[in-house]
Write a protein that holds these residues in place. Structure first.
Motif, PDB file in Angstrom:
ATOM      1  N   GLY A  62      53.096  38.968  45.470  1.00 54.34           N
ATOM      2  CA  GLY A  62      53.505  40.396  45.320  1.00 54.34           C
ATOM      3  C   GLY A  62      52.547  41.352  44.444  1.00 54.34           C
ATOM      4  N   VAL A  63      51.329  40.986  44.286  1.00 58.30           N
ATOM      5  CA  VAL A  63      50.510  41.878  43.375  1.00 58.30           C
ATOM      6  C   VAL A  63      49.940  42.942  44.406  1.00 58.30           C
ATOM      7  CG1 VAL A  63      48.174  42.148  42.324  1.00 58.30           C
ATOM      8  CG2 VAL A  63      49.665  40.196  41.673  1.00 58.30           C
ATOM      9  N   ASN A  64      50.016  44.174  43.986  1.00 62.60           N
ATOM     10  CA  ASN A  64      49.796  45.214  44.844  1.00 62.60           C
ATOM     11  C   ASN A  64      48.224  45.513  44.878  1.00 62.60           C
ATOM     12  OD1 ASN A  64      51.969  45.861  46.038  1.00 62.60           O
ATOM     13  ND2 ASN A  64      52.475  48.072  45.347  1.00 62.60           N
ATOM     14  N   LYS A  65      47.442  45.633  43.948  1.00 62.85           N
ATOM     15  CA  LYS A  65      46.169  45.776  43.707  1.00 62.85           C
ATOM     16  C   LYS A  65      45.380  44.600  42.866  1.00 62.85           C
ATOM     17  CE  LYS A  65      45.338  49.964  45.589  1.00 62.85           C
ATOM     18  NZ  LYS A  65      44.419  50.121  46.628  1.00 62.85           N
ATOM     19  N   SER A  66      44.226  44.470  43.397  1.00 65.24           N
ATOM     20  CA  SER A  66      43.042  43.461  42.786  1.00 65.24           C
ATOM     21  C   SER A  66      42.653  44.184  41.159  1.00 65.24           C
ATOM     22  CB  SER A  66      41.949  43.219  43.740  1.00 65.24           C
ATOM     23  OG  SER A  66      42.413  42.580  44.761  1.00 65.24           O
ATOM     24  N   ILE A  67      42.899  43.242  40.399  1.00 62.64           N
ATOM     25  CA  ILE A  67      42.443  43.593  38.842  1.00 62.64           C
ATOM     26  C   ILE A  67      41.276  42.674  38.382  1.00 62.64           C
ATOM     27  CG2 ILE A  67      44.213  42.545  37.694  1.00 62.64           C
ATOM     28  CD1 ILE A  67      44.239  44.614  35.847  1.00 62.64           C
ATOM     29  N   ILE A  68      40.374  43.218  37.806  1.00 68.59           N
ATOM     30  CA  ILE A  68      39.414  42.393  37.316  1.00 68.59           C
ATOM     31  C   ILE A  68      39.041  42.527  35.713  1.00 68.59           C
ATOM     32  CG2 ILE A  68      37.489  43.904  37.885  1.00 68.59           C
ATOM     33  CD1 ILE A  68      35.628  41.741  38.343  1.00 68.59           C
ATOM     34  N   PHE A  69      38.912  41.486  35.117  1.00 67.57           N
ATOM     35  CA  PHE A  69      38.755  41.473  33.633  1.00 67.57           C
ATOM     36  C   PHE A  69      37.832  40.402  33.263  1.00 67.57           C
ATOM     37  CE2 PHE A  69      42.875  39.873  34.681  1.00 67.57           C
ATOM     38  CZ  PHE A  69      42.771  38.453  34.240  1.00 67.57           C
ATOM     39  N   ASN A  70      37.636  40.321  31.897  1.00 69.73           N
ATOM     40  CA  ASN A  70      36.689  39.134  31.208  1.00 69.73           C
ATOM     41  C   ASN A  70      35.462  39.128  32.043  1.00 69.73           C
ATOM     42  OD1 ASN A  70      36.111  37.215  29.704  1.00 69.73           O
ATOM     43  ND2 ASN A  70      37.126  35.667  30.891  1.00 69.73           N
ATOM     44  N   PHE A  71      34.659  40.110  32.135  1.00 71.27           N
ATOM     45  CA  PHE A  71      33.475  40.206  33.047  1.00 71.27           C
ATOM     46  C   PHE A  71      32.253  41.042  32.319  1.00 71.27           C
ATOM     47  CE2 PHE A  71      35.895  44.016  34.279  1.00 71.27           C
ATOM     48  CZ  PHE A  71      35.052  45.001  34.419  1.00 71.27           C
ATOM     49  N   LEU A  72      32.442  41.173  31.049  1.00 73.18           N
ATOM     50  CA  LEU A  72      31.421  42.312  30.628  1.00 73.18           C
ATOM     51  C   LEU A  72      30.151  41.568  30.475  1.00 73.18           C
ATOM     52  CD1 LEU A  72      33.683  43.187  27.280  1.00 73.18           C
ATOM     53  CD2 LEU A  72      33.108  44.475  29.396  1.00 73.18           C
ATOM     54  N   ILE A 115      35.047  44.858  53.142  1.00 73.53           N
ATOM     55  CA  ILE A 115      33.973  45.569  52.749  1.00 73.53           C
ATOM     56  C   ILE A 115      34.296  47.061  51.997  1.00 73.53           C
ATOM     57  CG2 ILE A 115      32.463  44.672  54.302  1.00 73.53           C
ATOM     58  CD1 ILE A 115      32.704  47.401  56.093  1.00 73.53           C
ATOM     59  N   ASN A 116      35.523  47.214  51.840  1.00 72.31           N
ATOM     60  CA  ASN A 116      35.964  48.483  51.253  1.00 72.31           C
ATOM     61  C   ASN A 116      37.176  48.195  50.292  1.00 72.31           C
ATOM     62  OD1 ASN A 116      36.353  51.007  50.487  1.00 72.31           O
ATOM     63  ND2 ASN A 116      37.430  51.477  52.296  1.00 72.31           N
ATOM     64  N   GLN A 117      36.915  47.374  49.437  1.00 70.65           N
ATOM     65  CA  GLN A 117      38.105  46.742  48.484  1.00 70.65           C
ATOM     66  C   GLN A 117      37.999  47.598  47.097  1.00 70.65           C
ATOM     67  OE1 GLN A 117      40.269  44.089  48.893  1.00 70.65           O
ATOM     68  NE2 GLN A 117      41.081  45.269  46.858  1.00 70.65           N
ATOM     69  N   GLU A 118      39.336  48.210  46.794  1.00 69.46           N
ATOM     70  CA  GLU A 118      39.403  48.805  45.639  1.00 69.46           C
ATOM     71  C   GLU A 118      39.800  47.776  44.419  1.00 69.46           C
ATOM     72  OE1 GLU A 118      41.633  53.186  46.532  1.00 69.46           O
ATOM     73  OE2 GLU A 118      42.674  51.404  45.509  1.00 69.46           O
ATOM     74  N   LEU A 119      39.228  47.931  43.349  1.00 67.00           N
ATOM     75  CA  LEU A 119      39.241  46.954  42.129  1.00 67.00           C
ATOM     76  C   LEU A 119      39.810  47.950  41.004  1.00 67.00           C
ATOM     77  CD1 LEU A 119      36.076  44.755  42.338  1.00 67.00           C
ATOM     78  CD2 LEU A 119      38.549  44.224  42.846  1.00 67.00           C
ATOM     79  N   TYR A 120      40.327  47.639  40.060  1.00 65.68           N
ATOM     80  CA  TYR A 120      40.793  47.916  38.940  1.00 65.68           C
ATOM     81  C   TYR A 120      40.337  47.235  37.764  1.00 65.68           C
ATOM     82  CZ  TYR A 120      44.511  51.233  40.909  1.00 65.68           C
ATOM     83  OH  TYR A 120      44.652  52.260  41.648  1.00 65.68           O
ATOM     84  N   ALA A 121      39.157  47.764  37.212  1.00 65.74           N
ATOM     85  CA  ALA A 121      38.353  47.054  36.294  1.00 65.74           C
ATOM     86  C   ALA A 121      38.748  47.388  34.721  1.00 65.74           C
ATOM     87  CB  ALA A 121      36.895  47.368  36.411  1.00 65.74           C
TER      88      ALA A 121
END
Length: 447
Positions: A62-72, A115-121
């Motif tokens: 059910g997640v619409n977008k990929s989100i990334i965190f904890n990566f500083l 090869i064209n992935q959107e991410l929310y960082a």
């Protein structure tokens, strides 16, 4: 003007972020690939590679977008491109969190590549779920992956299989149940039944593999969906913008067609936490990991079907945390360990022809090692642990006379879920002093 996107995130669940860009393709002749996962606290953690960097992501239906965190610490390697600032808001009463939308990322899951992935960082260091899991977690992926494949989730063997829908072949399964999914803003729902106070009630439920609970239900007196006299107030999870609290209880039955689970754990979140999720007025709750793991699943977003096949977890009883303690892995501590000095008889005698060597211990030395530290971050009011005198911030040193450094976080938490009224002895560090506490696990729902 700030652009704000609302996200529903609870125990790692994120929703409603729009439509994905790009498409996943499997790079092998079979057009299918198996990826092993870790099952931690009923959550599926899979390896994901982003721009050549290997990370760990939660797989959340059910997640619409990929989100990334904890990566500083790996920002330079990831090459996250700062494009458009977005403000994310979800469960919890905190402020909206700033994120950066990044395009044209290369994302790989096994042999599947986009090869064209959107991410929310999200750069907010406070958004870090790894301490609650006791394992690395860098992000969440769901709809972007599910939309392109038939996804098999095998909870018993701990793998997912991604297959191109054009080549997937369904097995004949007389023991299975197939349900049609409905989608609201790209989130999958099914109709099921709950039994409360001897009344069977049809409900529309979100399929939420990103939740670690069994069931969520939204109280609705007109439908008969509410707690009985047996419940307790508790911390339910950490949302995107804060903690979520509510009631924990049990219902008599939960049914998915012919499959019926009895005495099922249920959480009733506070209405103030449901402002966004209740925008879908037909929704009555969520089916989360502690129910989903009792089935092996075949999920096909393209033909809107999900297949349930009960597995060996199906008849496991539903347990809950009877201590009132929530822990997280909070840094490390120095531990004194024995470091034995061994030598084999062959080496001792200077012989190279011994077929059977005896080990001789020459002496014992000690060394200091860094081990995970576990601290209390939530304490349920009137729980056995609170009554015993434990406090938020206490650092666990030993449990039942064994040092906590020999356990991982989930192993310790599991001790609080035991069925019987077990005696628990904890030694904690508080303000530099060691304190001992004893309490007994209490089953609120025990007849």
């Amino acid at each position: 003007m700030k652009k704000i996107i609302w996200i529903c995130i609870f125990l790692f669940s994120i929703n409603n972020l729009g439509y994905s860009q790009g498409k996943f393709v499997i790079q092998n002749k079979k057009k299918s690939d198996k990826i092993h996962f870790k099952l931690i606290n009923n959550l599926i953690i899979i390896p994901v590679e982003i721009n050549g960097v290997e990370l760990s992501f939660l797989l959340d239906t059910g997640v619409n977008k990929s989100i990334i965190f904890n990566f500083l610490n790996i920002t330079d390697s990831l090459q996250i491109k700062d494009t458009e600032p977005i403000f994310l808001r979800g469960l919890g009463e905190g402020e909206a969190i700033k994120a950066l939308k990044s395009k044209n990322n290369i994302l790989k899951v096994g042999d599947a590549i986009n090869i064209n992935q959107e991410l929310y960082a999200v750069f907010n260091p406070n958004l870090n779920f790894a301490p609650r899991l006791g394992a690395p977690l860098h992000g969440i992926i769901g709809y972007d992956l599910f939309k392109d494949f038939v996804v098999e989730i095998n909870y018993t063997s701990k793998y997912i299989r991604l297959t191109d829908p054009n080549v997937y072949e369904y097995d004949n399964c007389n023991s299975c149940e197939t349900l049609k999914m409905q989608f609201y803003k790209n989130k999958p729902y099914i109709y099921t039944n709950v039994k409360i106070n001897n009344k069977r009630i049809p409900v529309k439920m979100l399929i939420d593999s990103g939740g670690s609970d069994a069931l969520w239900l939204f109280e609705e007196d007109s439908l008969g969906i509410h707690t009985d006299n047996k419940y307790f107030e508790d911390f339910l999870g950490h949302g995107l913008t804060g903690s979520v609290y509510g009631k924990r209880s049990r219902i008599e039955e939960f049914s998915i067609k012919k499959f019926t689970l009895k005495n099922v754990n249920v959480s009733f979140p506070e209405p103030t936490s449901l402002v966004y999720v209740k925008l879908h007025k037909e929704r009555n709750g969520s089916i989360a990991g502690n129910v989903l793991k009792r089935f092996n699943l075949v999920i096909n977003y393209q033909n809107e079907t999900i297949i349930f096949d009960k597995n060996r977890f199906f008849y496991d009883s539903f347990a809950y945390n009877k201590s009132g303690i929530e822990l997280e892995q909070d840094g490390v501590k120095l531990v004194k360990q024995k470091d034995y000095n061994y030598v084999s008889e062959g080496d001792f005698l200077g012989s190279d022809h011994n077929t059977s060597k005896t080990t001789v211990m020459l002496g014992t030395k000690y060394k200091l090692a860094l081990k995970p530290a576990y601290s209390i971050v939530e304490l349920r009011k009137d729980s056995p642990a609170e009554k015993a005198g434990l406090m938020v911030g206490d650092i666990l040193m030993s449990i039942n006379n064994k040092s906590t450094d020999r356990y991982n976080l989930q192993e310790i938490m599991q001790m609080f879920y035991q069925e019987k009224d077990e005696r628990i002895k904890l030694v904690v560090e508080r303000d530099g002093a060691l304190l001992a506490f004893v309490f007994y696990l209490e089953d609120v729902f025990k007849q």
